[in-house]
Motif scaffolding. Sequence first.
Motif, PDB file in Angstrom:
ATOM      1  N   VAL A 292       0.841  -1.201   0.000  1.00  0.00           N
ATOM      2  CA  VAL A 292       0.000   0.000   0.000  1.00  0.00           C
ATOM      3  C   VAL A 292       0.875   1.250   0.000  1.00  0.00           C
ATOM      4  N   ALA A 293       1.917   1.246   0.837  1.00  0.00           N
ATOM      5  CA  ALA A 293       2.803   2.412   0.934  1.00  0.00           C
ATOM      6  C   ALA A 293       3.502   2.697  -0.390  1.00  0.00           C
ATOM      7  N   SER A 294       3.869   1.646  -1.121  1.00  0.00           N
ATOM      8  CA  SER A 294       4.582   1.826  -2.397  1.00  0.00           C
ATOM      9  C   SER A 294       3.643   2.132  -3.559  1.00  0.00           C
ATOM     10  N   GLY A 295       2.349   1.884  -3.374  1.00  0.00           N
ATOM     11  CA  GLY A 295       1.383   2.091  -4.445  1.00  0.00           C
ATOM     12  C   GLY A 295       1.095   0.853  -5.270  1.00  0.00           C
ATOM     13  N   LEU A 296       1.755  -0.263  -4.971  1.00  0.00           N
ATOM     14  CA  LEU A 296       1.477  -1.493  -5.699  1.00  0.00           C
ATOM     15  C   LEU A 296       0.037  -1.940  -5.455  1.00  0.00           C
ATOM     16  N   GLY A 340       3.900   4.560  11.896  1.00  0.00           N
ATOM     17  CA  GLY A 340       4.928   5.128  11.032  1.00  0.00           C
ATOM     18  C   GLY A 340       5.099   4.381   9.720  1.00  0.00           C
ATOM     19  N   ALA A 341       4.150   3.519   9.382  1.00  0.00           N
ATOM     20  CA  ALA A 341       4.277   2.704   8.165  1.00  0.00           C
ATOM     21  C   ALA A 341       3.784   3.426   6.927  1.00  0.00           C
ATOM     22  N   ILE A 342       3.005   4.496   7.115  1.00  0.00           N
ATOM     23  CA  ILE A 342       2.358   5.156   5.983  1.00  0.00           C
ATOM     24  C   ILE A 342       1.992   6.570   6.413  1.00  0.00           C
ATOM     25  N   THR A 343       1.892   7.483   5.455  1.00  0.00           N
ATOM     26  CA  THR A 343       1.486   8.857   5.771  1.00  0.00           C
ATOM     27  C   THR A 343      -0.005   9.036   5.508  1.00  0.00           C
ATOM     28  N   LEU A 344      -0.582  10.089   6.064  1.00  0.00           N
ATOM     29  CA  LEU A 344      -2.008  10.334   5.862  1.00  0.00           C
ATOM     30  C   LEU A 344      -2.364  10.556   4.382  1.00  0.00           C
ATOM     31  N   LEU A 347      -2.325   7.202   2.721  1.00  0.00           N
ATOM     32  CA  LEU A 347      -3.466   6.414   3.193  1.00  0.00           C
ATOM     33  C   LEU A 347      -4.740   6.855   2.474  1.00  0.00           C
ATOM     34  N   TRP A 348      -4.922   8.165   2.333  1.00  0.00           N
ATOM     35  CA  TRP A 348      -6.146   8.658   1.691  1.00  0.00           C
ATOM     36  C   TRP A 348      -6.147   8.422   0.187  1.00  0.00           C
ATOM     37  N   ARG A 349      -4.980   8.263  -0.385  1.00  0.00           N
ATOM     38  CA  ARG A 349      -4.913   7.858  -1.788  1.00  0.00           C
ATOM     39  C   ARG A 349      -5.591   6.504  -1.969  1.00  0.00           C
ATOM     40  N   ALA A 350      -5.362   5.588  -1.016  1.00  0.00           N
ATOM     41  CA  ALA A 350      -5.928   4.238  -1.101  1.00  0.00           C
ATOM     42  C   ALA A 350      -7.364   4.164  -0.598  1.00  0.00           C
ATOM     43  N   LEU A 351      -7.738   5.067   0.307  1.00  0.00           N
ATOM     44  CA  LEU A 351      -9.085   5.041   0.877  1.00  0.00           C
ATOM     45  C   LEU A 351     -10.098   5.829   0.050  1.00  0.00           C
ATOM     46  N   SER A 352      -9.629   6.813  -0.713  1.00  0.00           N
ATOM     47  CA  SER A 352     -10.564   7.739  -1.331  1.00  0.00           C
ATOM     48  C   SER A 352     -10.299   7.992  -2.814  1.00  0.00           C
ATOM     49  N   MET A 353      -9.113   8.506  -3.143  1.00  0.00           N
ATOM     50  CA  MET A 353      -8.862   8.917  -4.524  1.00  0.00           C
ATOM     51  C   MET A 353      -8.821   7.732  -5.486  1.00  0.00           C
TER      52      MET A 353
END
Length: 420
Positions: A292-296, A340-344, A347-353
């Motif tokens: 998730v953090a990398s965008g994969l 500290g595994a991910i930034t807000l 996170l919102w890129r994966a939850l919303s956008m």
Amino acid sequence: MTTITFTNARLIDPETGTETPGSLTVENGVILGRDLAPAGEVVECGGKCLAPGIVDIGVKVGEPGERHKESFRTAGAAAAAGGVTTMVTRPDTTPAIDTPEVLDFVTRRAREVAPVRVHSMAALTKGRAGREMVEIGFLMDAGAVAFTDCDHVVTDAKVFSRALSYARQLGALVMAHPQEPVLTHGAAVTSGKFASLRGLPAVSPMAERMGLERDMALVEMTGARYHADNLSTAVALPVLERAKAAGLDVTAGVNIHHLTLNELDVGDYRTFFKLKPPLRSEEDRMAMVEAVASGLIDVISSMHTPQDEESKRLPFEEAASGAVALETLLPAALRLVHAGAITLPVLWRALSMNPARRVGLPGGTLATGAPADLVLFDPDAPFVLNRFTLHSKSKNTPFDEARMQGKVLGTWVGGTRVFG
């Protein structure tokens, strides 16, 4: 003309990847701009986070057929309380959403009683039986945003490839739950030492990779738009990475429970932790967080699956799978931020956008002209979850009595406050 100005906020924008202090003005249901002169109603945010509303793909609502487990009214209330402004609902109802008439029924029911936006997916095959594909064109005309048989794998590769080919011609998105169905049948947990000690029927993580490998081959053959709804294992990630590198129109999602829990949480046969796919190892969980953090991995969803007490108060092997998660999605996801595994913004890129873009909906950003679907939340507010306070009819959450951080202070849909 309705104008609202949110002042003194931490603006979380997944599109720009930024977290900045400022104000946001909305007018007539759309975002007007940032840091404008205050106008209309002023909402003092007190330095708390203001972000696009969550777009939750894969929500199970019990209408039609299982209204005693969840209705559009209760699911909508739970969504609003959880900062979810758009629910994309699943077709695994009784009967399945496989005709324009059933789709029209659920669309009207949702519009009548849900305070949030609701869009429906339709089944890919009639009755989700995997034998005959639905009328994809007619269902798209009726408003279906994607097609899926949910956790029923289409085992006939010829049927699935024909459905993918037809979907490609119409530009339809196909979602699938990649698993090798024979290996997965009857499994309750992930294979390994823990499963052996508990004496529970188990499935290897390799079953997910095998299912995804088949699906990627068919996507390569047909050129269809494809979304893997619920990946959970490290061994599947290289398959996804290769497919994306090859230019296939492929995305993937992960369930919030597979990002925050592992197989050991099942403990002494606790059925609230029985999910589909089953909870995985800690190594798998960490691999999914990194993806998730990398965008994969593109999307995080609740995979909200209400089950009544009778279906959970059974021996683990016989109990129904699934958990409610509309209200726990945000605080559970914030565990990743606090660790500290991910930034807000990520996170919102994966939850919303990303979910909004994948199913072709507006929103998911704080850009001028975007819908004023917003959530105001305090990411640090501590609480102990009591499942009986949830708005959902069913209370089957694995986070009952868990210490959590992150409270929704307000939710707005099209500039109208629906919670808080």
